[in-house]
Motif scaffolding. Structure first.
Motif, PDB file in Angstrom:
ATOM      1  N   ASP A 169      10.782   4.613  12.173  1.00  0.00           N
ATOM      2  CA  ASP A 169      10.833   5.888  11.440  1.00  0.00           C
ATOM      3  C   ASP A 169      11.580   5.745  10.116  1.00  0.00           C
ATOM      4  OD1 ASP A 169       9.371   7.485  13.303  1.00  0.00           O
ATOM      5  OD2 ASP A 169      11.169   7.670  14.544  1.00  0.00           O
ATOM      6  N   GLN A 170      12.722   5.054  10.145  1.00  0.00           N
ATOM      7  CA  GLN A 170      13.493   4.896   8.911  1.00  0.00           C
ATOM      8  C   GLN A 170      12.796   3.959   7.927  1.00  0.00           C
ATOM      9  OE1 GLN A 170      17.833   4.696   8.893  1.00  0.00           O
ATOM     10  NE2 GLN A 170      17.766   4.878  11.133  1.00  0.00           N
ATOM     11  N   ILE A 171      12.170   2.897   8.429  1.00  0.00           N
ATOM     12  CA  ILE A 171      11.415   2.003   7.547  1.00  0.00           C
ATOM     13  C   ILE A 171      10.305   2.798   6.870  1.00  0.00           C
ATOM     14  CG2 ILE A 171       9.819   0.046   7.486  1.00  0.00           C
ATOM     15  CD1 ILE A 171      11.501  -1.216   9.760  1.00  0.00           C
ATOM     16  N   ALA A 172       9.603   3.614   7.643  1.00  0.00           N
ATOM     17  CA  ALA A 172       8.511   4.424   7.098  1.00  0.00           C
ATOM     18  C   ALA A 172       9.018   5.392   6.030  1.00  0.00           C
ATOM     19  CB  ALA A 172       7.822   5.188   8.223  1.00  0.00           C
ATOM     20  N   GLY A 173      10.176   5.978   6.241  1.00  0.00           N
ATOM     21  CA  GLY A 173      10.735   6.878   5.239  1.00  0.00           C
ATOM     22  C   GLY A 173      10.997   6.172   3.922  1.00  0.00           C
ATOM     23  N   VAL A 174      11.598   4.988   3.995  1.00  0.00           N
ATOM     24  CA  VAL A 174      11.833   4.190   2.782  1.00  0.00           C
ATOM     25  C   VAL A 174      10.493   3.823   2.145  1.00  0.00           C
ATOM     26  CG1 VAL A 174      12.666   1.963   1.914  1.00  0.00           C
ATOM     27  CG2 VAL A 174      14.068   3.284   3.517  1.00  0.00           C
ATOM     28  N   HIS A 175       9.535   3.425   2.969  1.00  0.00           N
ATOM     29  CA  HIS A 175       8.225   3.006   2.483  1.00  0.00           C
ATOM     30  C   HIS A 175       7.560   4.129   1.683  1.00  0.00           C
ATOM     31  CE1 HIS A 175       4.628   0.289   3.855  1.00  0.00           C
ATOM     32  NE2 HIS A 175       4.664   0.426   2.555  1.00  0.00           N
TER      33      HIS A 175
ATOM     34  N   ILE B 200      -0.822   5.121  -9.354  1.00  0.00           N
ATOM     35  CA  ILE B 200      -1.752   5.427  -8.265  1.00  0.00           C
ATOM     36  C   ILE B 200      -2.026   6.925  -8.315  1.00  0.00           C
ATOM     37  CG2 ILE B 200      -2.003   5.539  -5.746  1.00  0.00           C
ATOM     38  CD1 ILE B 200      -0.320   3.083  -5.485  1.00  0.00           C
ATOM     39  N   ASP B 201      -3.195   7.319  -7.872  1.00  0.00           N
ATOM     40  CA  ASP B 201      -3.581   8.721  -7.819  1.00  0.00           C
ATOM     41  C   ASP B 201      -2.467   9.566  -7.181  1.00  0.00           C
ATOM     42  OD1 ASP B 201      -5.697  10.897  -7.878  1.00  0.00           O
ATOM     43  OD2 ASP B 201      -5.239  10.802  -5.717  1.00  0.00           O
ATOM     44  N   GLN B 202      -2.016  10.593  -7.888  1.00  0.00           N
ATOM     45  CA  GLN B 202      -0.898  11.411  -7.414  1.00  0.00           C
ATOM     46  C   GLN B 202      -1.224  12.113  -6.098  1.00  0.00           C
ATOM     47  OE1 GLN B 202       2.189  11.335  -8.822  1.00  0.00           O
ATOM     48  NE2 GLN B 202       2.809  12.436  -6.985  1.00  0.00           N
ATOM     49  N   GLU B 203      -2.460  12.529  -5.930  1.00  0.00           N
ATOM     50  CA  GLU B 203      -2.846  13.182  -4.674  1.00  0.00           C
ATOM     51  C   GLU B 203      -2.664  12.229  -3.485  1.00  0.00           C
ATOM     52  OE1 GLU B 203      -6.848  15.181  -2.864  1.00  0.00           O
ATOM     53  OE2 GLU B 203      -6.403  15.554  -4.988  1.00  0.00           O
ATOM     54  N   ALA B 204      -2.999  10.963  -3.693  1.00  0.00           N
ATOM     55  CA  ALA B 204      -2.818   9.968  -2.636  1.00  0.00           C
ATOM     56  C   ALA B 204      -1.330   9.781  -2.331  1.00  0.00           C
ATOM     57  CB  ALA B 204      -3.450   8.636  -3.029  1.00  0.00           C
ATOM     58  N   LEU B 205      -0.505   9.730  -3.365  1.00  0.00           N
ATOM     59  CA  LEU B 205       0.937   9.582  -3.147  1.00  0.00           C
ATOM     60  C   LEU B 205       1.511  10.796  -2.423  1.00  0.00           C
ATOM     61  CD1 LEU B 205       2.070   8.035  -6.553  1.00  0.00           C
ATOM     62  CD2 LEU B 205       1.916   6.888  -4.333  1.00  0.00           C
ATOM     63  N   ASP B 206       1.093  11.987  -2.849  1.00  0.00           N
ATOM     64  CA  ASP B 206       1.600  13.212  -2.218  1.00  0.00           C
ATOM     65  C   ASP B 206       1.163  13.308  -0.760  1.00  0.00           C
ATOM     66  OD1 ASP B 206       2.777  13.924  -4.622  1.00  0.00           O
ATOM     67  OD2 ASP B 206       1.181  15.335  -5.188  1.00  0.00           O
ATOM     68  N   GLY B 207       0.032  12.692  -0.433  1.00  0.00           N
ATOM     69  CA  GLY B 207      -0.499  12.758   0.917  1.00  0.00           C
ATOM     70  C   GLY B 207       0.070  11.731   1.881  1.00  0.00           C
ATOM     71  N   LEU B 208       0.952  10.860   1.401  1.00  0.00           N
ATOM     72  CA  LEU B 208       1.542   9.862   2.299  1.00  0.00           C
ATOM     73  C   LEU B 208       2.375  10.554   3.372  1.00  0.00           C
ATOM     74  CD1 LEU B 208       2.678   7.143  -0.260  1.00  0.00           C
ATOM     75  CD2 LEU B 208       0.713   7.049   1.286  1.00  0.00           C
ATOM     76  N   SER B 209       2.230  10.091   4.580  1.00  0.00           N
ATOM     77  CA  SER B 209       2.898  10.704   5.725  1.00  0.00           C
ATOM     78  C   SER B 209       3.881   9.723   6.347  1.00  0.00           C
ATOM     79  CB  SER B 209       1.845  11.112   6.758  1.00  0.00           C
ATOM     80  OG  SER B 209       2.426  11.315   8.014  1.00  0.00           O
ATOM     81  N   ILE B 210       5.133  10.141   6.457  1.00  0.00           N
ATOM     82  CA  ILE B 210       6.140   9.292   7.090  1.00  0.00           C
ATOM     83  C   ILE B 210       5.785   9.073   8.554  1.00  0.00           C
ATOM     84  CG2 ILE B 210       8.566   9.147   7.805  1.00  0.00           C
ATOM     85  CD1 ILE B 210       9.275  10.511   5.120  1.00  0.00           C
ATOM     86  N   SER B 211       5.323  10.099   9.239  1.00  0.00           N
ATOM     87  CA  SER B 211       4.992   9.927  10.667  1.00  0.00           C
ATOM     88  C   SER B 211       3.811   8.972  10.841  1.00  0.00           C
ATOM     89  CB  SER B 211       4.722  11.271  11.342  1.00  0.00           C
ATOM     90  OG  SER B 211       3.625  11.922  10.762  1.00  0.00           O
TER      91      SER B 211
ATOM     92  N   ARG C  46       2.958   6.573   8.740  1.00  0.00           N
ATOM     93  CA  ARG C  46       3.443   5.246   8.382  1.00  0.00           C
ATOM     94  C   ARG C  46       4.332   4.687   9.492  1.00  0.00           C
ATOM     95  NH1 ARG C  46       2.943   2.561   3.190  1.00  0.00           N
ATOM     96  NH2 ARG C  46       1.334   4.124   3.019  1.00  0.00           N
ATOM     97  N   ALA C  47       5.134   5.537  10.133  1.00  0.00           N
ATOM     98  CA  ALA C  47       5.988   5.081  11.243  1.00  0.00           C
ATOM     99  C   ALA C  47       5.138   4.567  12.398  1.00  0.00           C
ATOM    100  CB  ALA C  47       6.903   6.206  11.714  1.00  0.00           C
ATOM    101  N   GLU C  48       4.041   5.244  12.688  1.00  0.00           N
ATOM    102  CA  GLU C  48       3.151   4.787  13.756  1.00  0.00           C
ATOM    103  C   GLU C  48       2.571   3.415  13.394  1.00  0.00           C
ATOM    104  OE1 GLU C  48       1.635   4.380  17.258  1.00  0.00           O
ATOM    105  OE2 GLU C  48       2.964   6.030  16.729  1.00  0.00           O
ATOM    106  N   GLY C  49       2.216   3.232  12.132  1.00  0.00           N
ATOM    107  CA  GLY C  49       1.740   1.931  11.680  1.00  0.00           C
ATOM    108  C   GLY C  49       2.799   0.855  11.857  1.00  0.00           C
ATOM    109  N   TRP C  50       4.046   1.184  11.542  1.00  0.00           N
ATOM    110  CA  TRP C  50       5.123   0.209  11.712  1.00  0.00           C
ATOM    111  C   TRP C  50       5.348  -0.123  13.176  1.00  0.00           C
ATOM    112  CZ3 TRP C  50       6.971  -3.232   8.682  1.00  0.00           C
ATOM    113  CH2 TRP C  50       6.860  -3.045   7.301  1.00  0.00           C
ATOM    114  N   ARG C  51       5.241   0.864  14.063  1.00  0.00           N
ATOM    115  CA  ARG C  51       5.384   0.564  15.489  1.00  0.00           C
ATOM    116  C   ARG C  51       4.298  -0.417  15.939  1.00  0.00           C
ATOM    117  NH1 ARG C  51       8.090   5.446  15.425  1.00  0.00           N
ATOM    118  NH2 ARG C  51       6.307   6.847  15.340  1.00  0.00           N
TER     119      ARG C  51
END
Length: 175
Positions: free
Chosen positions: A15-21, A33-44, A46-51
């Protein structure tokens, strides 16, 4: 400022790695990078991806390091053997990010130094990494640390994104 600790990352850090990411992408890649794509990034998300990465690492992976200050993860680096045919005998820094609040505090330098040492200890005397085109802050950071652009480039396709990147290389030790 309190002491920075570099340690191996564990699944409970996801979870913390994903937040930094996410925060670092949103700050570092604004305008690149497209701002809409950046705004759409999800910590949850990304955290699932890290797990998943912790449970089923790449066969080439040598590890994930985190930088911790006061019990909070403020940066991370992932690295291993080169994933591309051309750099198969080399090491590779897959990713390295510091929380934007920690930029220019030594977090990135400490993580990169530790990753380089681990790559060298695994028997790779040379390593490479990829930098998003236009990311001048990262280019300057890597140049100061002895990583040289070698002219190689690629486009990494991700859902909704085409990331143009260039390669930097560094000799870690005499072979």
């Amino acid at each position: 400022m309190t002491t920075l600790v570099i340690r191996d990352g564990v699944i409970d850090d996801a979870d913390q790695i994903a937040g930094v990411h996410v925060r670092s992408w949103q700050a570092a890649y604004r305008g690149l990078i497209d701002q809409e794509a950046l705004d759409g990034l999800s910590i949850s998300d990304r955290a699932e991806g890290w797990r998943r990465i912790f449970v089923n690492p790449l066969p080439t992976s040598l590890g994930i390091l985190v930088a911790e200050r006061d019990g909070e993860i403020v940066g991370w680096a992932s690295f291993g053997s080169g994933r591309e045919e051309e750099g198969a005998g080399d090491g590779e820094v897959y990713g390295i990010y510091a929380d934007p609040a920690e930029w220019s505090t030594g977090v990135g330098r400490a993580l990169l130094d530790a990753a380089e040492q681990r790559i060298l200890s695994a028997g790779h005397t040379r390593a490479y990494l990829w930098v998003l085109d236009g990311n001048e802050r990262a280019d300057a950071f890597y140049a100061r640390r002895g990583w040289e652009a070698d002219g190689a480039s690629k486009v990494e396709e991700r859902p909704g994104l085409s990331l143009r990147e260039h390669r930097r290389v560094k000799r870690l030790a005499d072979s």
